[in-house]
Design an enzyme around this catalytic site. Structure first.
Site, PDB file in Angstrom:
ATOM      1  N   GLY A  67      35.270  58.005  32.444  1.00 25.57           N
ATOM      2  CA  GLY A  67      34.885  59.125  32.259  1.00 25.57           C
ATOM      3  C   GLY A  67      36.952  59.472  32.215  1.00 25.57           C
ATOM      4  CE1 TYR A  75      41.905  62.902  31.062  1.00 28.64           C
ATOM      5  CE2 TYR A  75      43.323  62.951  32.442  1.00 28.64           C
ATOM      6  CZ  TYR A  75      42.095  63.769  31.577  1.00 28.64           C
ATOM      7  OH  TYR A  75      42.265  64.826  31.266  1.00 28.64           O
ATOM      8  CG  HIS A  94      41.827  53.745  24.857  1.00 25.15           C
ATOM      9  ND1 HIS A  94      40.775  53.608  25.854  1.00 25.15           N
ATOM     10  CD2 HIS A  94      41.828  52.832  23.917  1.00 25.15           C
ATOM     11  CE1 HIS A  94      39.998  52.430  25.117  1.00 25.15           C
ATOM     12  NE2 HIS A  94      41.163  52.857  24.639  1.00 25.15           N
ATOM     13  CG  ASP A  95      39.870  58.697  27.837  1.00 33.21           C
ATOM     14  OD1 ASP A  95      39.627  56.915  28.583  1.00 33.21           O
ATOM     15  OD2 ASP A  95      39.196  58.999  29.534  1.00 33.21           O
ATOM     16  CG  ASP A 135      40.412  49.417  22.335  1.00 34.65           C
ATOM     17  OD1 ASP A 135      40.522  50.198  22.388  1.00 34.65           O
ATOM     18  OD2 ASP A 135      39.509  48.524  22.166  1.00 34.65           O
ATOM     19  N   GLY A 159      40.018  53.684  33.503  1.00 39.30           N
ATOM     20  CA  GLY A 159      38.550  53.795  33.929  1.00 39.30           C
ATOM     21  C   GLY A 159      37.406  54.449  33.456  1.00 39.30           C
TER      22      GLY A 159
END
Length: 145
Positions: free
Chosen positions: A54, A50, A70-71, A121, A52
């Site tokens: 995508g 996860y 985070h995604d 973030d 980076g």
């Protein structure tokens, strides 16, 4: 006509892939605040399934779970009325924050979208600082995800 549509899609995709250098540097700065010895763009990009661009599959460890969270936070941000696609979205929006004594504070002057993204973030940077880094998961073959 197909080429024009393809060019438009690639342009939109590039904007949403996190290519806004200021937005990326803000997240980078937050990670440096919590982990001063790190090189976030080198250390955390392409880590696990996860971290980076995508992300899919099963996270390989706690750090990868930080990236998955985070995604998911960014996905939630994009659903907010205050985060307009291509204008105020997580990948291109800038926000204000400060770092003092390894503590990150999102500015109260951020609008609703900026505040949400800043906290995505911030929480990820805090999460990164609390979990181990496993070098074997850097540049992991995505077929293992």
């Amino acid at each position: 006509m197909r080429l024009l549509v393809l060019a438009a899609l690639l342009t939109v995709g590039a904007g949403q892939a996190g290519l806004n250098s200021r937005a990326l540097w803000q997240f980078n700065g937050m990670i440096k605040c919590k982990i001063p010895s790190s090189e976030p763009l080198l250390d955390f990009n392409n880590y696990g399934c996860y971290c980076g661009l995508g992300g899919s599959g099963t996270p390989v460890d706690d750090l990868d779970r930080c990236c998955q969270t985070h995604d998911n936070c960014y996905k939630q941000a994009k659903k907010l009325d205050s985060c307009k696609v291509l204008v105020d979205n997580p990948y291109t929006n800038n926000y204000s924050y400060s770092c003092s004594n390894n503590e990150i504070t999102c500015s109260s002057e951020n609008n609703a979208c900026e505040a949400f993204i800043c906290n995505c973030d911030r929480n990820a940077a805090i999460c990164f600082s609390k979990v181990p880094y496993n070098k074997e998961h850097k540049n992991l073959d995505k077929k293992n995800c």
